[in-house]
Motif scaffolding. Structure first.
Motif, PDB file in Angstrom:
ATOM      1  N   PHE A 220      -3.716   4.746   4.638  1.00 24.54           N
ATOM      2  CA  PHE A 220      -4.375   4.128   3.550  1.00 24.54           C
ATOM      3  C   PHE A 220      -3.391   3.384   2.837  1.00 24.54           C
ATOM      4  N   ASP A 221      -3.568   2.304   2.218  1.00 24.50           N
ATOM      5  CA  ASP A 221      -2.748   1.660   1.474  1.00 24.50           C
ATOM      6  C   ASP A 221      -2.742   2.142  -0.024  1.00 24.50           C
TER       7      ASP A 221
ATOM      8  N   ALA B 247      -7.926   6.302   0.039  1.00 29.24           N
ATOM      9  CA  ALA B 247      -8.000   7.807   0.673  1.00 29.24           C
ATOM     10  C   ALA B 247      -9.238   8.470   0.171  1.00 29.24           C
TER      11      ALA B 247
ATOM     12  N   LEU C 228      -1.835  14.008   0.412  1.00 25.78           N
ATOM     13  CA  LEU C 228      -1.138  12.775   0.970  1.00 25.78           C
ATOM     14  C   LEU C 228       0.343  12.647   0.404  1.00 25.78           C
ATOM     15  N   ARG C 229       0.810  11.900   1.603  1.00 28.62           N
ATOM     16  CA  ARG C 229       2.431  11.771   1.377  1.00 28.62           C
ATOM     17  C   ARG C 229       2.528  10.345   1.484  1.00 28.62           C
ATOM     18  N   ASP C 230       3.793   9.735   1.005  1.00 30.05           N
ATOM     19  CA  ASP C 230       4.002   8.532   0.971  1.00 30.05           C
ATOM     20  C   ASP C 230       4.321   8.128   2.770  1.00 30.05           C
ATOM     21  N   CYS C 231       4.079   7.012   3.067  1.00 31.36           N
ATOM     22  CA  CYS C 231       4.506   6.611   4.365  1.00 31.36           C
ATOM     23  C   CYS C 231       4.803   4.828   4.164  1.00 31.36           C
TER      24      CYS C 231
ATOM     25  N   VAL D 113      -0.129   5.584   2.045  1.00 31.50           N
ATOM     26  CA  VAL D 113      -0.429   7.113   2.051  1.00 31.50           C
ATOM     27  C   VAL D 113      -0.842   7.492   3.327  1.00 31.50           C
ATOM     28  N   THR D 114      -0.668   8.765   3.759  1.00 30.32           N
ATOM     29  CA  THR D 114      -1.186   9.275   5.026  1.00 30.32           C
ATOM     30  C   THR D 114      -1.525  10.701   4.552  1.00 30.32           C
ATOM     31  N   TRP D 115      -2.352  11.351   5.310  1.00 31.31           N
ATOM     32  CA  TRP D 115      -2.535  12.762   5.168  1.00 31.31           C
ATOM     33  C   TRP D 115      -1.469  13.776   5.669  1.00 31.31           C
ATOM     34  N   SER D 116      -1.274  14.723   5.027  1.00 25.99           N
ATOM     35  CA  SER D 116      -0.113  15.439   5.378  1.00 25.99           C
ATOM     36  C   SER D 116      -0.690  16.809   5.890  1.00 25.99           C
TER      37      SER D 116
END
Length: 131
Positions: free
Chosen positions: A1-2, A7, A29-32, A36-39
C-alpha cells in the motif's frame, strides 16, 4: 500500500469497522520501498497445517479445569452455531456471554463493555477463591 490510510481503506472494504481497521493497520504494517506492507505471517490467512481430531479437541477442552469465559461476537457467532453448547459439554465451569461486534470485537467501539465483562468474570472467580 502507498500509505497507512490505503491499508485501512482495504480493511474497511472487507467489512471491518473503522476503529478496528486502524488498530490492525497501525500494529501490523511495516515500511517498504513502495510504502507499507503487512508484517503479519501470511500463513495466518490460510488453512491451518494442523488439524485436531474431535478426540483431541475434547481432550483439550476437558483439561480446562478452571473457570473459563467464552465470549462470542454477536455478528459472527452464527458462523459457529453450537460452539457454546459443544464447549459446555466438556468444560465444567464455563460461562458464556455474547458481546456486540464481529471477529475483532476486542478492538471495536464496544471494547469498554468487553473489558467490563472480562473484569466482572475475573472478579467473580477471585471472589470464589477467597470465599
Amino acid at each position: 500500500f502507498d500509505s497507512v490510510d490505503a491499508a485501512v481503506a482495504a480493511r474497511l472494504q472487507q467489512g471491518l469497522p473503522q476503529a478496528a481497521a486502524r488498530v490492525l493497520a497501525e500494529r501490523n504494517l511495516r515500511d517498504c520501498t513502495a510504502g507499507v506492507t503487512w508484517s503479519t505471517d501470511p500463513r495466518l490467512r490460510g488453512a491451518s497445517a494442523v488439524k485436531l481430531s474431535e478426540g483431541q479437541i475434547e481432550a483439550v477442552l476437558r483439561a480446562l479445569d478452571m473457570p473459563t469465559l467464552l465470549l462470542l461476537a454477536q455478528e459472527s457467532s452464527h458462523q459457529m452455531p453450537g460452539l457454546a453448547a459443544h464447549a459446555g459439554r466438556f468444560i465444567d465451569c464455563l460461562v458464556v456471554d455474547t458481546v456486540a461486534g464481529g471477529h475483532h470485537f476486542h478492538m471495536e467501539p464496544g471494547v469498554a463493555s468487553v473489558a467490563r465483562r472480562v473484569t466482572g468474570f475475573l472478579d467473580s472467580v477471585e471472589g470464589r477463591e477467597t470465599a
